[in-house]
Design an enzyme around this catalytic site. Structure first.
Site, mmCIF file in Angstrom:
data_model
loop_
_atom_site.group_PDB
_atom_site.id
_atom_site.type_symbol
_atom_site.label_atom_id
_atom_site.label_comp_id
_atom_site.label_asym_id
_atom_site.label_seq_id
_atom_site.Cartn_x
_atom_site.Cartn_y
_atom_site.Cartn_z
ATOM 1 N N HIS A 43 -3.284 -16.558 -10.703
ATOM 2 C CA HIS A 43 -2.119 -16.013 -10.001
ATOM 3 C C HIS A 43 -1.724 -16.904 -8.826
ATOM 4 O O HIS A 43 -1.909 -16.545 -7.672
ATOM 5 C CB HIS A 43 -2.379 -14.574 -9.528
ATOM 6 C CG HIS A 43 -1.239 -14.036 -8.706
ATOM 7 N ND1 HIS A 43 0.002 -13.755 -9.251
ATOM 8 C CD2 HIS A 43 -1.116 -13.763 -7.381
ATOM 9 C CE1 HIS A 43 0.822 -13.337 -8.308
ATOM 10 N NE2 HIS A 43 0.174 -13.337 -7.143
ATOM 11 N N ASP A 97 3.091 -11.195 -12.479
ATOM 12 C CA ASP A 97 3.529 -12.375 -13.233
ATOM 13 C C ASP A 97 4.125 -11.963 -14.578
ATOM 14 O O ASP A 97 5.114 -12.540 -15.031
ATOM 15 C CB ASP A 97 2.345 -13.339 -13.434
ATOM 16 C CG ASP A 97 1.715 -13.737 -12.108
ATOM 17 O OD1 ASP A 97 2.477 -13.990 -11.157
ATOM 18 O OD2 ASP A 97 0.479 -13.752 -12.003
ATOM 19 N N GLY A 141 0.809 -1.226 0.000
ATOM 20 C CA GLY A 141 0.000 0.000 0.000
ATOM 21 C C GLY A 141 0.836 1.267 0.000
ATOM 22 O O GLY A 141 0.529 2.224 -0.729
HETATM 23 N N1 LIG Z 1 -1.627 -9.958 -6.666
HETATM 24 C C1 LIG Z 1 -0.346 -10.092 -6.451
HETATM 25 O O1 LIG Z 1 0.424 -10.304 -7.386
HETATM 26 C C2 LIG Z 1 0.221 -9.929 -5.072
HETATM 27 C C3 LIG Z 1 1.588 -9.688 -4.911
HETATM 28 C C4 LIG Z 1 2.089 -9.505 -3.627
HETATM 29 C C5 LIG Z 1 1.223 -9.586 -2.526
HETATM 30 N N2 LIG Z 1 -0.092 -9.814 -2.729
HETATM 31 C C6 LIG Z 1 -1.024 -9.865 -1.594
HETATM 32 O O2 LIG Z 1 -1.321 -8.530 -1.181
HETATM 33 C C7 LIG Z 1 -1.758 -8.560 0.186
HETATM 34 C C8 LIG Z 1 -1.063 -7.474 1.001
HETATM 35 O O3 LIG Z 1 0.319 -7.723 1.068
HETATM 36 P P1 LIG Z 1 1.287 -6.746 1.909
HETATM 37 O O4 LIG Z 1 2.642 -7.295 1.788
HETATM 38 O O5 LIG Z 1 1.036 -5.332 1.527
HETATM 39 O O6 LIG Z 1 0.745 -6.995 3.393
HETATM 40 P P2 LIG Z 1 0.902 -6.050 4.678
HETATM 41 O O7 LIG Z 1 0.547 -6.847 5.861
HETATM 42 O O8 LIG Z 1 2.221 -5.368 4.651
HETATM 43 O O9 LIG Z 1 -0.207 -4.932 4.430
HETATM 44 C C9 LIG Z 1 -1.561 -5.211 4.442
HETATM 45 C C10 LIG Z 1 -2.292 -4.006 4.962
HETATM 46 O O10 LIG Z 1 -3.678 -4.305 4.937
HETATM 47 C C11 LIG Z 1 -4.244 -3.686 6.085
HETATM 48 N N3 LIG Z 1 -5.544 -4.269 6.382
HETATM 49 C C12 LIG Z 1 -5.837 -5.445 7.004
HETATM 50 N N4 LIG Z 1 -7.172 -5.575 7.098
HETATM 51 C C13 LIG Z 1 -7.716 -4.506 6.523
HETATM 52 C C14 LIG Z 1 -9.053 -4.067 6.302
HETATM 53 N N5 LIG Z 1 -10.103 -4.786 6.719
HETATM 54 N N6 LIG Z 1 -9.248 -2.881 5.674
HETATM 55 C C15 LIG Z 1 -8.202 -2.148 5.258
HETATM 56 N N7 LIG Z 1 -6.919 -2.491 5.438
HETATM 57 C C16 LIG Z 1 -6.692 -3.664 6.060
HETATM 58 C C17 LIG Z 1 -3.206 -3.903 7.189
HETATM 59 O O11 LIG Z 1 -3.415 -3.023 8.273
HETATM 60 C C18 LIG Z 1 -1.923 -3.643 6.421
HETATM 61 O O12 LIG Z 1 -1.545 -2.288 6.497
HETATM 62 C C19 LIG Z 1 -1.481 -9.978 0.671
HETATM 63 O O13 LIG Z 1 -2.671 -10.729 0.651
HETATM 64 C C20 LIG Z 1 -0.512 -10.530 -0.345
HETATM 65 O O14 LIG Z 1 -0.542 -11.925 -0.443
HETATM 66 C C21 LIG Z 1 -0.608 -9.992 -3.962
HETATM 67 O O1 LIG Z 2 3.864 -14.892 -3.256
HETATM 68 C C1 LIG Z 2 3.019 -14.256 -2.636
HETATM 69 O O2 LIG Z 2 2.384 -14.740 -1.703
HETATM 70 C C2 LIG Z 2 2.774 -12.830 -3.011
HETATM 71 C C3 LIG Z 2 2.442 -12.620 -4.440
HETATM 72 O O3 LIG Z 2 1.311 -13.311 -4.844
HETATM 73 C C4 LIG Z 2 3.596 -12.855 -5.364
HETATM 74 O O4 LIG Z 2 3.400 -13.449 -6.421
HETATM 75 O O5 LIG Z 2 4.702 -12.396 -5.052
#
Ligand SMILES: NC(=O)c1ccc[n+]([C@@H]2O[C@H](COP(=O)([O-])OP(=O)(O)OC[C@H]3O[C@@H](n4cnc5c(N)ncnc54)[C@H](O)[C@@H]3O)[C@@H](O)[C@H]2O)c1
Ligand SMILES: O=C(O)C[C@H](O)C(=O)O
Length: 345
Positions: A184, A155, A14
């Site tokens: 994904h 990806d 974020g």
């Molecule tokens: N799509 C992709 O390619 C991809 C890649 C990387 C990570 N992700 C996913 O993205 C998500 C976040 O990853 P991150 O590393 O930023 O995690 P993080 O824990 O650093 O950040 C997540 C944030 O979400 C907030 N949060 C939790 N519940 C909430 C709610 N109800 N409303 C609003 N905010 C809320 C937390 O307070 C935190 O600040 C994970 O599920 C991760 O697996 C997806």
């Molecule tokens: O691997 C993970 O859990 C985070 C994300 O989906 C990624 O591809 O890096």
């Protein structure tokens, strides 16, 4: 004048994603929502000398519903990286129990407060969280499949980086020349590398072992980062870059610009209500409704999609990867859909 809301704005993804959005001149208001530290991140970003006005929204307690409504009111685009990331030894599916209800509740708020916004879902497991979002919006009677996007751009970014290393070309030059489809996670991710003759001729010179290593690395690239971070989370910076790349495409389309890439970026979308999507799913995907395909955007929504089997060159081996991907997608989609069916909104 575009308002963008980031839900989960204080997290590992974020924060850098919000930074990149703050630098985009098209964004007039950047609304940051999180259950912690949203105001702090907003105050910090607000000192950057770009036009976007930054606002921070954080509930005072569990019952406080005004912060999310304020964050979403009048928004054009919502990007969701809210939820928990993986730790070593976990699969993305292990995140379902926590992230499913986070996505359900955030999307219900979007459906009620900003039903016309485009929604980009980053939170894992994307293969199931996007079906959750679709079901919630359907239940609320406001589902527009042209505006719901599962973000799979990381990806593509990885495929461009790893293939660039292998065939010795600048990875940035591969944007729009290869494609990644499917879902994904692990073997639901299907890189297509023969879509342009120029790159296909270079790929033909790679050894079978190197090609297999490349496929594995794209499919399991997330694991590399989870392992290296050793308990401190998963990809955040590369994800912020990738999420911004996709969001920038949506923003450009809102401004009337079309993608300059030969093949647009893919997104995990609900196909049946996109023109040609139902037939595509029946003919090539055994009726699987959610699939990541290259999407052509117009005015912030999907105008059409590129059918990889007709418009891109898909090898027999890649067709086999798609069959494997479909099995994994079917169960994740059912899990997401059933979760909402059993939920009260
Ligand atoms: N799509 C992709 O390619 C991809 C890649 C990387 C990570 N992700 C996913 O993205 C998500 C976040 O990853 P991150 O590393 O930023 O995690 P993080 O824990 O650093 O950040 C997540 C944030 O979400 C907030 N949060 C939790 N519940 C909430 C709610 N109800 N409303 C609003 N905010 C809320 C937390 O307070 C935190 O600040 C994970 O599920 C991760 O697996 C997806
Ligand atoms: O691997 C993970 O859990 C985070 C994300 O989906 C990624 O591809 O890096």
């Amino acid at each position: 004048m575009v308002k963008v809301t980031v839900c989960g704005a204080a997290g590992g993804i974020g924060q850098p994603l919000s930074l990149l959005l703050k630098l985009n001149p098209q964004v007039s208001e950047l609304s940051l929502f999180d259950i912690v530290n949203a105001k702090g991140v907003a105050a910090d970003l607000s000192h950057i000398n770009t036009p976007a006005v930054v606002t921070g929204h954080q509930p005072a307690n569990k019952e406080d519903k005004t912060a999310i409504v304020d964050a979403l009111k009048g928004t054009d685009l919502v990007i969701i990286p809210a939820g928990v990331p993986r730790k070593p030894g976990m699969t993305r599916a292990d995140l379902f129990n926590i992230n499913a209800s986070i996505i359900r509740d955030l999307v219900a708020n979007i459906g009620r407060t900003a039903p016309n916004a485009a929604i980009l879902i980053i939170s894992n497991p994307v293969n199931a969280t996007v079906p959750i979002a679709a079901e919630v919006l359907k239940k609320l009677g406001v589902f527009n499949p042209r505006k719901l996007f599962g973000v799979t751009t990381l990806d593509s970014v990885r495929a461009e980086t790893f293939l660039g290393e292998l065939i010795n070309v600048n990875p940035s030059s591969l944007k729009g020349k290869i494609s990644v489809i499917g879902g994904h996670s692990g073997d639901t991710i299907v890189p297509l590398v023969n879509v342009t003759p120029e790159i296909a001729s270079k790929v033909a010179k790679i050894s079978v072992a190197d090609y297999e290593k490349f496929i594995h690395r794209v499919q399991f690239g997330g694991d590399e980062v989870v392992k290296a971070k050793n308990g401190a989370g998963s990809a955040t910076l590369s994800m912020a870059y990738a999420g911004y790349r996709f969001a920038e495409g949506v923003l450009s389309s809102l401004a009337g610009q079309s993608s300059s890439s030969a093949i647009p970026d893919s997104s995990y979308i609900y196909l049946p209500e996109i023109p040609g999507g139902k037939e595509f799913s029946a003919k090539y995907l055994r009726g699987v409704d959610f699939f990541s395909v290259p999407v052509v955007l117009e005015k912030g929504e999907i105008k059409s999609f590129v059918n990889p089997f007709e418009k891109l060159k898909v090898s027999k081996q890649e067709e086999g990867f798609v069959q494997v991907a479909l099995a994994g997608l079917e169960s994740s989609i059912a899990q997401g859909t059933n979760f909402v069916a059993g939920s009260k909104l």
